[in-house]
Each structure stands twice: as structure tokens, then as C-alpha cells.
Design a protein around this motif. Structure first.
Motif, PDB file in Angstrom:
ATOM      1  N   TYR B  41       0.831  -1.209   0.000  1.00 51.05           N
ATOM      2  CA  TYR B  41       0.000   0.000   0.000  1.00 51.05           C
ATOM      3  C   TYR B  41       0.870   1.266   0.000  1.00 51.05           C
ATOM      4  O   TYR B  41       0.650   2.183  -0.789  1.00 51.05           O
ATOM      5  CB  TYR B  41      -0.928  -0.029   1.221  1.00 51.05           C
ATOM      6  CG  TYR B  41      -1.862   1.145   1.313  1.00 51.05           C
ATOM      7  CD1 TYR B  41      -3.077   1.154   0.641  1.00 51.05           C
ATOM      8  CD2 TYR B  41      -1.533   2.259   2.074  1.00 51.05           C
ATOM      9  CE1 TYR B  41      -3.935   2.234   0.719  1.00 51.05           C
ATOM     10  CE2 TYR B  41      -2.385   3.345   2.159  1.00 51.05           C
ATOM     11  CZ  TYR B  41      -3.585   3.324   1.485  1.00 51.05           C
ATOM     12  OH  TYR B  41      -4.422   4.412   1.556  1.00 51.05           O
ATOM     13  N   GLY B 109     -15.382  -5.520   3.076  1.00 54.19           N
ATOM     14  CA  GLY B 109     -14.504  -6.305   2.240  1.00 54.19           C
ATOM     15  C   GLY B 109     -15.114  -7.611   1.788  1.00 54.19           C
ATOM     16  O   GLY B 109     -14.426  -8.500   1.339  1.00 54.19           O
ATOM     17  N   LEU B 231      -5.012  -0.005  -5.182  1.00 54.63           N
ATOM     18  CA  LEU B 231      -5.139   0.600  -3.852  1.00 54.63           C
ATOM     19  C   LEU B 231      -6.512   0.298  -3.253  1.00 54.63           C
ATOM     20  O   LEU B 231      -6.632   0.011  -2.062  1.00 54.63           O
ATOM     21  CB  LEU B 231      -4.931   2.117  -3.944  1.00 54.63           C
ATOM     22  CG  LEU B 231      -3.488   2.614  -4.008  1.00 54.63           C
ATOM     23  CD1 LEU B 231      -3.452   4.120  -4.237  1.00 54.63           C
ATOM     24  CD2 LEU B 231      -2.735   2.278  -2.732  1.00 54.63           C
ATOM     25  N   ALA B 232      -7.539   0.365  -4.093  1.00 64.65           N
ATOM     26  CA  ALA B 232      -8.893   0.071  -3.603  1.00 64.65           C
ATOM     27  C   ALA B 232      -8.998  -1.387  -3.165  1.00 64.65           C
ATOM     28  O   ALA B 232      -9.611  -1.704  -2.143  1.00 64.65           O
ATOM     29  CB  ALA B 232      -9.917   0.381  -4.695  1.00 64.65           C
ATOM     30  N   ASN B 235      -7.165  -1.788   0.084  1.00 63.44           N
ATOM     31  CA  ASN B 235      -7.961  -1.203   1.157  1.00 63.44           C
ATOM     32  C   ASN B 235      -8.977  -2.218   1.677  1.00 63.44           C
ATOM     33  O   ASN B 235      -9.095  -2.441   2.883  1.00 63.44           O
ATOM     34  CB  ASN B 235      -8.655   0.052   0.610  1.00 63.44           C
ATOM     35  CG  ASN B 235      -9.420   0.786   1.676  1.00 63.44           C
ATOM     36  OD1 ASN B 235      -9.197   0.576   2.864  1.00 63.44           O
ATOM     37  ND2 ASN B 235     -10.323   1.641   1.251  1.00 63.44           N
ATOM     38  N   MET B 238      -7.126  -5.197   3.387  1.00 62.06           N
ATOM     39  CA  MET B 238      -6.621  -4.848   4.717  1.00 62.06           C
ATOM     40  C   MET B 238      -7.762  -4.773   5.729  1.00 62.06           C
ATOM     41  O   MET B 238      -7.611  -5.199   6.877  1.00 62.06           O
ATOM     42  CB  MET B 238      -5.859  -3.525   4.661  1.00 62.06           C
ATOM     43  CG  MET B 238      -4.518  -3.655   3.960  1.00 62.06           C
ATOM     44  SD  MET B 238      -3.714  -2.088   3.641  1.00 62.06           S
ATOM     45  CE  MET B 238      -3.061  -1.710   5.254  1.00 62.06           C
ATOM     46  N   ALA B 239      -8.886  -4.243   5.286  1.00 63.49           N
ATOM     47  CA  ALA B 239     -10.038  -4.179   6.194  1.00 63.49           C
ATOM     48  C   ALA B 239     -10.474  -5.582   6.599  1.00 63.49           C
ATOM     49  O   ALA B 239     -10.827  -5.834   7.761  1.00 63.49           O
ATOM     50  CB  ALA B 239     -11.190  -3.429   5.522  1.00 63.49           C
TER      51      ALA B 239
END
Lengths: 123, 277
Positions: B41, B109, B231-232, B235, B238-239
Motif C-alpha cells: 500500500y 470487504g 489501492l482500492a 484497502n 486490509m479491512a
């Protein structure tokens, strides 16, 4: 729980940013205006005269009302103007990403993902 | 006199190391994965910042070298009927970090049992084919289809001329007196489909756009196609891992509480036995 049908139609990127950021991203071909009579744009150009309420309304429109937005890009310094609204946004779709702008470099301290990381590690 | 035998070496039992709980091992593995995602990231963030910087520099150069009459390459020139050439596509995929999804309450997610994977490309609108396709590069629109060349953004700015070239028209150079016949032949050949209006955003700013503006477009396309969707995806991934780490920590705390209670009960019983003796 976000179902597959929830993101199947999410086909656009939306941008909230200053003029250069929006122009640059629109050059990539992501700009879209819906058919009349709505004529809804998927971008908002923010300048010094733009009210915070207008920014918040656009953010609300892109994240809640419209179901065809998959990713919302917002300049970090503009996100700061509606920081509370951005930080309390927890939906999976659309994803909100903060991007740097010409006059305001990217600050990792304000990045929502990195703030989550700090929370996870107990800071 | 025989030398004294060396003392028998004690066969020392290896001290039993406190074996880490399986919950702790799981948390460590999750955090390891999480840190790898975080590394990617931050790397992508740095790359995006560099691309944006290059984009802004190119825009500034384009504005500086703008022709007379062009005030500023900006919103004054936007096409009010613009249509997106590059679109998002989200698919569900069972990610490494979210494989053990068990009834995600928050739905972060999650999408149909897997993590969402974002891609951006020259995709046809939903409902116009491509629904059942994967996300491989082969599904991108062919260069001759609508939008494919329109938002190609290769920066050469020759799209308009290439559009006018048709294989049928590229016959041997006809003399002037045969030119009319050649034109008639061309007219007779039915066009497979009407030539779409170019949707290249560069055309908003005129036919002959400056080189820096085309370079800015190249940077923007790279950011939109390569960096932002990844990146999305990160994100969301990671969530998902954060959620699992929190759950694993709760499970570990529960096990520790149960263990403490068991030890306390045992000590209490031992105390009673001592008092009885």
C-alpha cells in the motif's frame, strides 16, 4: 453484507478535487454525464468559492445515492474540509481513496487506511 | 591410575518452552500478511504521488505553452455530454486474508463470499456484453471498437488520421481520372458500422493538443488503470484482515480467561487439600 449484485453495476469512478486534479483524471476517460434530464456528473471541481456543504452533498451523492460509483477519489485537503463525514464513512462500496493535489502533498498522518493501521497496533 | 572418568553428562531435558497458543500463531500470521499488504500500500501510494506530480507538472507545462486563445486547460473545455471510456469492474475473489470469512457481520470487504477486486479498463457498459467475462487483458475492447481507441491515450495524437484510413481505401494510387471511380467504389462498400464520434478527452481541448497535455493523459491513465484499483483492492483486503485479527484477539482473550479461571480453581482446590492435611 455487500452482495455481488451490490457492486455489479458500480462502473464509474467519481472525483472530488481541485481543477487540475479533476482535469487530469478526466483526461484518462473516467468522466461521465448521465442522460438527460438528470445530467448527473461523476465529478465535482472544488475551488475557493465552493462551500463545504456542496462538497458534503457531492460526497453523499457519490457514496450513498448513486449506485453506479465504484471508487470515489477525493483530494486529501478537500477531505479535510469534511473530515468527520469521510472518517465516519465505513461502507464497503464505493471505496473512498484520498489522493494528493497540486498544492497539498499527500500526508500519511491523515490517510484513513494508515489511521486504521495505527488503531490495529494499539497506538 | 586411570584417569577419572568424566562425570556422566546429565541428559538435560530441554526446558519445555511455553508453546505459543494456536490463536497467537494465527494472529502472528495474520499480522505478517497485514504488514505485507501495508508495504504494498505504501509503495503504491508513493508511486501514485509521483504520477500525480508528473501529471501536474505536465498540465502546468501545457498551460504555459498554450496557444493564444486558450486560457487554461480546465473545466471550461469539458464536454458536457462526456461518456466514460474507462470503467470500474468489481469482481469477488476469495483473498488470502479473507478466506475464512465466517458470517461477516459488517460486510466489510466482503462480496458474495470473497474480497472485492477492483479493476479499471476500457470495458463496455454493463448490459452490453462482457458480463460473463473475466478480468483478463483479452477482454478489453479491441482498438477498433467504440471507446477503445477513443481513450487510448498513447500520446501520439494521430488518432484522427488513423481513423480515416480504411484497408479498402489503401489500394494502388489511382490516377486522377480514376479517382472518381475509386470514390464510387468506396461509397459502394457498406460501412460495417457508423464511425463513432471520438470520445478521447483530449479532443475537448482541440485537435492539435500540446505534447505535455498528452503526456499528462498518459500519467493519468497509468494512475487510473494500475494504481488506483490496486489501492482500492488493498484497502478492502486490509479491512478484511483487520476484522480477522480482532476476532482472533477476542478468541485468544477468551481462551486466556478460561485458562486463568481453571488455574484459580485448581489453586483453590490445592489450598483446601493443604488445610485438610
Amino acid at each position: 453484507m455487500a452482495s455481488q449484485a451490490d457492486f455489479r453495476d458500480r462502473q464509474f469512478l467519481a472525483v472530488i478535487g481541485d481543477e487540475d486534479s479533476v482535469t487530469g483524471l478526466l483526461l484518462a476517460g473516467i468522466g461521465h454525464v448521465t442522460a438527460p434530464p438528470d445530467n448527473q456528473k461523476n465529478f465535482l471541481v472544488v475551488d475557493a468559492k465552493t462551500d463545504n456543504s456542496a462538497i458534503e452533498a457531492a460526497f453523499e451523492r457519490f457514496t450513498t445515492e448513486r449506485k453506479d460509483i465504484g471508487i470515489v477519489l477525493i483530494n486529501q485537503h478537500i477531505a479535510d474540509r469534511i473530515r468527520n463525514r469521510v472518517d465516519t464513512y465505513t461502507q464497503a462500496f464505493p471505496t473512498v481513496l484520498e489522493i494528493p493535489s497540486k498544492d497539498h502533498p499527500y500526508d500519511p498522518e491523515k490517510d484513513s487506511v494508515l489511521r486504521r493501521v495505527r488503531r490495529l497496533f494499539g497506538e | 591410575m586411570s584417569s577419572p572418568l568424566p562425570p556422566p553428562t546429565k541428559v538435560t531435558q530441554p526446558q519445555p518452552q511455553p508453546r505459543p497458543q494456536p490463536q497467537t500463531e494465527q494472529i502472528d500470521a495474520l499480522l505478517q500478511h497485514y504488514l505485507a499488504l501495508l508495504d504494498e500500500y505504501t509503495t503504491l501510494r508513493a508511486y501514485l504521488t509521483a504520477l500525480q506530480t508528473a501529471l501536474f507538472q505536465d498540465l502546468a507545462r501545457a498551460n504555459f505553452s498554450a496557444e493564444r486563445g486558450v486560457r487554461h486547460y480546465g473545466r471550461d473545455y469539458y464536454d458536457e455530454r462526456m461518456q466514460a471510456g474507462r470503467r470500474v469492474r468489481v469482481i469477488s475473489s476469495m483473498g488470502e486474508g479473507g478466506g475464512e470469512a465466517e458470517g461477516e457481520a459488517e460486510g466489510e470487504g466482503e462480496g458474495g463470499g470473497g474480497l472485492p477486486v477492483f479493476t479499471v479498463g476500457v470495458y463496455p457498459p454493463p448490459g452490453q456484453g462482457g458480463q460473463g467475462q473475466g478480468i483478463g487483458g483479452e477482454e478489453k475492447e479491441k482498438p477498433d471498437s467504440e471507446g477503445g481507441e477513443a481513450v487510448d491515450g498513447d500520446g501520439d495524437g494521430d488518432d484522427g488520421h488513423e481513423d480515416e484510413k480504411h484497408p479498402e481505401q489503401e489500394g494502388p494510387a489511382a490516377p486522377d481520372d480514376d479517382a472518381d471511380d475509386a470514390d464510387e467504389d468506396v461509397k459502394k462498400i457498406p460501412n460495417p458500422k457508423p464511425k463513432p464520434k471520438s470520445a478521447d478527452p483530449l479532443r475537448w481541448f482541440g485537435i492539435l493538443t500540446p505534447l505535455p497535455l498528452r503526456q499528462a493523459q498518459g500519467h493519468a491513465i497509468k494512475a487510473v488503470e494500475d494504481i488506483i484499483p490496486r489501492l482500492a483492492t488493498l484497502n478492502a483486503e486490509m479491512a478484511g484482515v483487520e476484522l480477522e485479527v480482532r476476532r482472533a484477539r477476542k478468541r485468544r482473550a477468551k481462551v486466556e480467561r478460561a485458562e486463568e479461571k481453571r488455574v484459580a480453581d485448581l489453586e483453590e482446590k490445592m489450598g483446601k487439600v493443604d488445610v485438610g492435611a
